[in-house]
Design a protein around this motif. Sequence first.
Motif, PDB file in Angstrom:
ATOM      1  N   TYR A 151      24.884  37.984 -16.418  1.00 28.28           N
ATOM      2  CA  TYR A 151      23.722  37.478 -16.484  1.00 28.28           C
ATOM      3  C   TYR A 151      23.343  36.518 -15.205  1.00 28.28           C
ATOM      4  CZ  TYR A 151      25.168  32.869 -18.384  1.00 28.28           C
ATOM      5  OH  TYR A 151      26.035  31.963 -18.442  1.00 28.28           O
ATOM      6  N   VAL A 152      24.486  35.952 -14.624  1.00 23.68           N
ATOM      7  CA  VAL A 152      24.506  35.126 -13.614  1.00 23.68           C
ATOM      8  C   VAL A 152      24.157  35.886 -12.369  1.00 23.68           C
ATOM      9  CG1 VAL A 152      25.860  33.367 -12.048  1.00 23.68           C
ATOM     10  CG2 VAL A 152      26.233  33.312 -14.597  1.00 23.68           C
ATOM     11  N   ASP A 153      24.794  37.066 -12.111  1.00 27.34           N
ATOM     12  CA  ASP A 153      24.451  37.697 -10.912  1.00 27.34           C
ATOM     13  C   ASP A 153      23.033  38.265 -10.948  1.00 27.34           C
ATOM     14  OD1 ASP A 153      27.122  37.482  -9.864  1.00 27.34           O
ATOM     15  OD2 ASP A 153      27.820  39.394 -11.278  1.00 27.34           O
ATOM     16  N   ALA A 154      22.646  38.584 -12.266  1.00 23.46           N
ATOM     17  CA  ALA A 154      21.111  38.892 -12.304  1.00 23.46           C
ATOM     18  C   ALA A 154      20.230  37.803 -11.923  1.00 23.46           C
ATOM     19  CB  ALA A 154      20.942  39.314 -13.979  1.00 23.46           C
ATOM     20  N   LEU A 155      20.592  36.659 -12.342  1.00 25.23           N
ATOM     21  CA  LEU A 155      19.705  35.505 -12.017  1.00 25.23           C
ATOM     22  C   LEU A 155      19.609  35.139 -10.639  1.00 25.23           C
ATOM     23  CD1 LEU A 155      18.009  32.993 -13.121  1.00 25.23           C
ATOM     24  CD2 LEU A 155      20.025  32.043 -13.414  1.00 25.23           C
ATOM     25  N   LEU A 156      20.664  35.259  -9.850  1.00 21.07           N
ATOM     26  CA  LEU A 156      21.087  35.204  -8.326  1.00 21.07           C
ATOM     27  C   LEU A 156      20.222  36.429  -7.724  1.00 21.07           C
ATOM     28  CD1 LEU A 156      24.665  33.983  -8.213  1.00 21.07           C
ATOM     29  CD2 LEU A 156      22.541  32.570  -7.909  1.00 21.07           C
ATOM     30  N   LYS A 157      20.198  37.330  -8.314  1.00 19.25           N
ATOM     31  CA  LYS A 157      19.506  38.504  -7.424  1.00 19.25           C
ATOM     32  C   LYS A 157      18.114  38.286  -7.642  1.00 19.25           C
ATOM     33  CE  LYS A 157      22.626  42.394  -8.050  1.00 19.25           C
ATOM     34  NZ  LYS A 157      22.711  43.672  -8.477  1.00 19.25           N
ATOM     35  N   GLU A 158      17.526  37.604  -8.700  1.00 22.24           N
ATOM     36  CA  GLU A 158      16.247  37.180  -8.991  1.00 22.24           C
ATOM     37  C   GLU A 158      15.800  36.164  -7.831  1.00 22.24           C
ATOM     38  OE1 GLU A 158      13.627  38.078 -10.822  1.00 22.24           O
ATOM     39  OE2 GLU A 158      14.498  39.626 -12.083  1.00 22.24           O
ATOM     40  N   PHE A 159      16.658  35.201  -7.442  1.00 21.79           N
ATOM     41  CA  PHE A 159      16.391  34.313  -6.368  1.00 21.79           C
ATOM     42  C   PHE A 159      16.407  34.671  -5.194  1.00 21.79           C
ATOM     43  CE2 PHE A 159      17.294  31.029  -9.805  1.00 21.79           C
ATOM     44  CZ  PHE A 159      16.391  30.012  -9.459  1.00 21.79           C
ATOM     45  N   GLU A 160      17.348  35.791  -4.806  1.00 20.81           N
ATOM     46  CA  GLU A 160      17.226  36.392  -3.669  1.00 20.81           C
ATOM     47  C   GLU A 160      16.147  37.090  -3.239  1.00 20.81           C
ATOM     48  OE1 GLU A 160      20.967  38.672  -3.758  1.00 20.81           O
ATOM     49  OE2 GLU A 160      22.226  37.157  -3.473  1.00 20.81           O
ATOM     50  N   GLU A 161      15.640  37.785  -4.429  1.00 20.82           N
ATOM     51  CA  GLU A 161      14.314  38.492  -4.116  1.00 20.82           C
ATOM     52  C   GLU A 161      13.198  37.545  -3.998  1.00 20.82           C
ATOM     53  OE1 GLU A 161      11.593  41.699  -4.016  1.00 20.82           O
ATOM     54  OE2 GLU A 161      13.838  41.658  -3.821  1.00 20.82           O
ATOM     55  N   PHE A 162      13.334  36.339  -4.718  1.00 19.14           N
ATOM     56  CA  PHE A 162      12.255  35.558  -4.386  1.00 19.14           C
ATOM     57  C   PHE A 162      12.361  34.693  -3.084  1.00 19.14           C
ATOM     58  CE2 PHE A 162      11.580  30.643  -4.527  1.00 19.14           C
ATOM     59  CZ  PHE A 162      10.067  30.613  -4.788  1.00 19.14           C
ATOM     60  N   ASN A 163      13.432  34.752  -2.615  1.00 20.82           N
ATOM     61  CA  ASN A 163      13.442  34.116  -1.098  1.00 20.82           C
ATOM     62  C   ASN A 163      12.876  35.039  -0.215  1.00 20.82           C
ATOM     63  OD1 ASN A 163      14.532  32.263   0.613  1.00 20.82           O
ATOM     64  ND2 ASN A 163      16.172  33.416   1.178  1.00 20.82           N
ATOM     65  N   ARG A 164      13.436  36.307  -0.488  1.00 26.26           N
ATOM     66  CA  ARG A 164      12.771  37.446   0.495  1.00 26.26           C
ATOM     67  C   ARG A 164      11.205  37.384   0.308  1.00 26.26           C
ATOM     68  NH1 ARG A 164      10.641  41.857   0.208  1.00 26.26           N
ATOM     69  NH2 ARG A 164      10.956  42.147  -1.972  1.00 26.26           N
ATOM     70  N   ARG A 165      10.706  37.354  -0.721  1.00 28.72           N
ATOM     71  CA  ARG A 165       9.300  37.580  -0.880  1.00 28.72           C
ATOM     72  C   ARG A 165       8.647  36.276  -0.243  1.00 28.72           C
ATOM     73  NH1 ARG A 165       7.469  39.532  -6.923  1.00 28.72           N
ATOM     74  NH2 ARG A 165       9.754  38.052  -7.347  1.00 28.72           N
ATOM     75  N   LEU A 166       9.361  35.122  -0.270  1.00 28.40           N
ATOM     76  CA  LEU A 166       8.725  33.668   0.079  1.00 28.40           C
ATOM     77  C   LEU A 166       8.820  33.981   1.639  1.00 28.40           C
ATOM     78  CD1 LEU A 166       7.874  31.052  -0.982  1.00 28.40           C
ATOM     79  CD2 LEU A 166      10.140  29.908  -0.392  1.00 28.40           C
ATOM     80  N   ASN A 167       9.824  34.599   2.453  1.00 29.11           N
ATOM     81  CA  ASN A 167       9.877  34.937   4.015  1.00 29.11           C
ATOM     82  C   ASN A 167       8.886  35.654   4.268  1.00 29.11           C
ATOM     83  OD1 ASN A 167      11.903  33.049   4.225  1.00 29.11           O
ATOM     84  ND2 ASN A 167      13.559  34.809   3.942  1.00 29.11           N
ATOM     85  N   ASP A 168       8.348  36.723   3.272  1.00 27.65           N
ATOM     86  CA  ASP A 168       7.273  37.724   3.613  1.00 27.65           C
ATOM     87  C   ASP A 168       5.910  36.724   3.686  1.00 27.65           C
ATOM     88  OD1 ASP A 168       9.224  39.707   3.948  1.00 27.65           O
ATOM     89  OD2 ASP A 168       8.770  40.616   1.938  1.00 27.65           O
ATOM     90  N   VAL A 169       5.618  36.054   2.746  1.00 27.45           N
ATOM     91  CA  VAL A 169       4.557  35.301   2.733  1.00 27.45           C
ATOM     92  C   VAL A 169       4.472  34.499   3.887  1.00 27.45           C
ATOM     93  CG1 VAL A 169       3.189  33.515   1.403  1.00 27.45           C
ATOM     94  CG2 VAL A 169       4.332  35.475  -0.015  1.00 27.45           C
ATOM     95  N   SER A 170       5.636  33.857   4.183  1.00 25.33           N
ATOM     96  CA  SER A 170       5.485  32.532   5.435  1.00 25.33           C
ATOM     97  C   SER A 170       5.172  33.457   6.671  1.00 25.33           C
ATOM     98  CB  SER A 170       7.010  32.096   5.418  1.00 25.33           C
ATOM     99  OG  SER A 170       7.995  33.001   5.790  1.00 25.33           O
ATOM    100  N   LYS A 171       5.278  34.682   6.763  1.00 26.40           N
ATOM    101  CA  LYS A 171       4.808  35.424   7.957  1.00 26.40           C
ATOM    102  C   LYS A 171       3.451  35.353   8.009  1.00 26.40           C
ATOM    103  CE  LYS A 171       8.837  38.219   8.019  1.00 26.40           C
ATOM    104  NZ  LYS A 171       9.358  39.422   7.882  1.00 26.40           N
ATOM    105  N   ARG A 172       2.628  35.308   6.934  1.00 26.89           N
ATOM    106  CA  ARG A 172       1.272  35.410   6.657  1.00 26.89           C
ATOM    107  C   ARG A 172       0.703  33.855   6.938  1.00 26.89           C
ATOM    108  NH1 ARG A 172      -1.078  37.447   1.645  1.00 26.89           N
ATOM    109  NH2 ARG A 172      -2.918  36.845   2.700  1.00 26.89           N
ATOM    110  N   VAL A 173       1.497  33.080   6.348  1.00 27.68           N
ATOM    111  CA  VAL A 173       0.972  31.712   6.206  1.00 27.68           C
ATOM    112  C   VAL A 173       1.938  30.763   6.247  1.00 27.68           C
ATOM    113  CG1 VAL A 173      -0.176  29.938   4.893  1.00 27.68           C
ATOM    114  CG2 VAL A 173      -1.198  32.207   4.658  1.00 27.68           C
ATOM    115  N   ARG A 174       1.904  29.839   7.111  1.00 28.42           N
ATOM    116  CA  ARG A 174       3.018  28.854   7.196  1.00 28.42           C
ATOM    117  C   ARG A 174       3.160  28.016   5.815  1.00 28.42           C
ATOM    118  NH1 ARG A 174       3.164  23.448   8.662  1.00 28.42           N
ATOM    119  NH2 ARG A 174       0.900  23.493   9.128  1.00 28.42           N
ATOM    120  N   ILE A 175       4.197  28.123   5.342  1.00 24.43           N
ATOM    121  CA  ILE A 175       4.696  27.366   4.220  1.00 24.43           C
ATOM    122  C   ILE A 175       5.265  25.958   4.643  1.00 24.43           C
ATOM    123  CG2 ILE A 175       5.920  27.271   2.077  1.00 24.43           C
ATOM    124  CD1 ILE A 175       5.885  30.335   1.989  1.00 24.43           C
TER     125      ILE A 175
END
Length: 965
Positions: A816-840
Amino acid sequence: MQKIKSLMTRQGLRSPQESVNDLSPIESFRIPTKEELRELHEEPTDPQAQQEIINSIEEVYFSNDSFDIVKYELERLPPVLSLQELEEYRDKLKQQQAAVSKKVADLILEKQPAYVEELERVTSLQTGLQLAAVICTNGRRHLNIAKEGFTQTSLGLLANQRKRQLLIGLLKSLRTIKTLQRTDVRLSEMLEEEDYPGAIQLCLECQKAASTFKHYSCISELNSKLQDTLEQIEEQLDVALSKICKNFDINHYTKVQQAYRLLGKTQTAMDQLHMHFTQAIHNTVFQVVLGYVELCAGNTDTKFQKLQYKDLCTHITSDSYIPCLADLCKALWEVMLSYYRTMQWHENHDQDEAAVVSSDGNNVIGTEENSFDRNYVKKKLEHGLSRIWQDVQLKVKTYLLGTDLSNFKYDDFIFVLDVISRLMQVGEEFCGSKSEVLQESIRKQSVNYFKTYHRTRLEELRMFLENETWELCPVKSSFSILQLHEFKFMEQSRSPSVSPSKQPASAVSSTVTLFEQYCNGGNPFEIQADSKDDETEDVLASNGYESDEQEKSAYQEYDSDSDVPEELKRDYVDEQTGDAPIKSVSRETLRSRKRSDYNLNKVNAPILTNTTLNVIRLVGKYMQMMNILKPIAFDVIHFMSQLFDYYLYAVYTFFGRNDMFESTGLGLSSSRLRTTLNRIQESLIDLEVSADPSGTLTAAEERKEKVPSPHLSHLVVLTSGNSLYGLAERVVATESLVFLAEQFEFLQPHLDAVMPAAKKPFLQQFYSQTVSTASELRKPVYWIVAAKAIDYEQMLLLMANVKWDVKEIMSQHNVYVDALLKEFEEFNRRLNDVSKRVRIPLPVSNILWEHCIRLANRTLVEGYANVKKCSNEGRALMQLDFQQFLMKLEKLTDIRPIPDKEFVETYIKAYYLTENDMECWIKEHREYSTKQLTNLVNICLGTYINKKARQKLLATIDDIDRPKR
């Protein structure tokens, strides 16, 4: 001694022998023999012994003259008589009598010289009186001789001389009377020439002469005629004095004052003058308004002349309102200018008189009277300043409130305010008044006008918000609100207290008052009326709507892409198009912004939307109007606060309201933010869909002041996981609100400078409880994203499948630790995608990561609390999993320390506590839920805790949980 004196007073100064002879026959029945007298004389004459004998005499002997001594002594005899006692008592009385006689004799001998001396004086007085009688007799004899010797001829000569003198005086009187009869013609000539001082001087001299000859019958008619002439002169003087009120002429006024001084009515003249000024104000305003009313009516109907001034003002039409106001102010200016010049005349005259008095010290009484009159006139004039200005204010107030200005054009309304502002400036220079009456009247009209204006703007703001797609509005990184046309007035004058209206001859007006400037001619209101177009254009020059060319030049550096809306292009701001002062200001603003910015990259452009820019423009307009509408500064600032309130409430309603997440008790919304939102909802938001026809009138009025709650545009999608549930729109909305709050913070000194002192607590409260809460809105808005971005429920399911009652220490962490970390990595990726549209911005990024980590840690504790069985090795495995999670997580984020790290570690370590330590721990750590604490106690059963201790700990948990229910 006192008794003897009183006795002597009653008996008179008599010799001892006389005293003896006065005794009654019974008292003198026995005369002492010579031997007894000798014995009496031979007795020792000790004064002290004598005084004691006298003191032994009974008081009754000194009572009064009618006292019967014999009767008294006989009544005192005892029933049985004793000869020896009687003789002893007789001897005692004889001693007392002898002592008194001796004392009286001594006193008589003592006063003998004084008696002889007084007798000599009486004899001398008798001789003097006899001599005076002889002198009086001789005097009378000589007077009779003089009377007989004075002849009748001498008295006749004196009588004839007296008659001659009387005839000479009569001749002079007749000549004077003849002259008086001829002065009537001369007085009439002087009055026609308006030589009032000369006429009064002549009339007073004639009256004085007439009073001398008032015993002649021919003078009585002349005296009456002179009195009538003098009254006629006073009437003409009063008329001449009234002319001063509208057109002051120094020569004319000098003559009038000299005339009143000759009459001795300087103080009366001053009273009359103030009455004429009051009447002049009333007549002037009535005639001006009547002229415009009759002109607009198109006829000369006399019904308007019978109306009261207040009713007459209601007949002014909208087209004639402004020119009539200008003429009204011109006419009132002439009256106040005349009063100002009157005061100047008296000041100069007093200085000249003071110089004359100082050079000539004679006639002290006259000088004191003149000084008293001068002081009276000075005080009367000074007091009259406020009275006259009060009358002017009341007349203008009646005119202002006679017409509803709420439907006036913006330019016309600004012109009205500019005229009244100039009039208030006149009032301040005239008497130092703050023009409370004018301020209140213009405040009423301005509030009425501004409420309508503000209501329309709020409806527009609601429309903008409901159609806003929360796309980023591209502006330069050096953007400053001072570059907007609405804020140009702040460049022209850094101090908000300076009126933005164009002041004629402004270079001179800073040192010269309006009265000094226009003392010799001209009218400040004529300049405004003649240059109305220029004034209006100057007032509106800062609102950003003059021409398309100016708009294009303001934003010419942006590309004119065909797909960019025209209104969006209008909001592009380029610092290169401004002049030097604007560029210097924007550099300062840029430097201050860079010091406190939170960018993740080098781009420093503010995050705002087209609606945000419109609100800022609107704030600029409000501030522009507020500088002119100083009487309603509080109302304007209140309406400005409503713009911010509505924007904040809309952002919260669109992106931050979620009852499910607010009930977690994590304090996402601070108490201050919740209070602010509740206040906005109660005071500004109309929650009713349709008006209730049965509602009260008060409720209907309250609803007029409110705005319906805005609704998010259907074009904005907040449910897509790929876009992190509308994170870009949330960032734009929330950060645009923060940017708007920063602009309000920047404007606070300007608002504070114009806010009335009594209302400043409102402004402070607005900034401390509303503007400062803008950044606090980030937590609830981004919490929703953090709660949905990671699948916490899936993590709980994975944790439920783990066996925690292992018997050996594990070296490998759970899946479950690896699964949770994958969720955070995916969140980080999508956060970077959003930052390309709008400065965060960095604070936003930190809040998002903090929310996600906090939720993950609380999910871990919740998962551990769901464990049914756990060994010491299982608890060690929990620590291993958490340490693995922390190690990997620290590579994904820069947040230090990791939020709620102690929350998890403390819960895991609590497994090793003993019974007593566990009870203290439970009482100290109330951040955990009842379920989590109960599970901890149940799992520890059999290791460090027995069943009895378990019941005790569960009871403790129940006691802690009871107040929360």
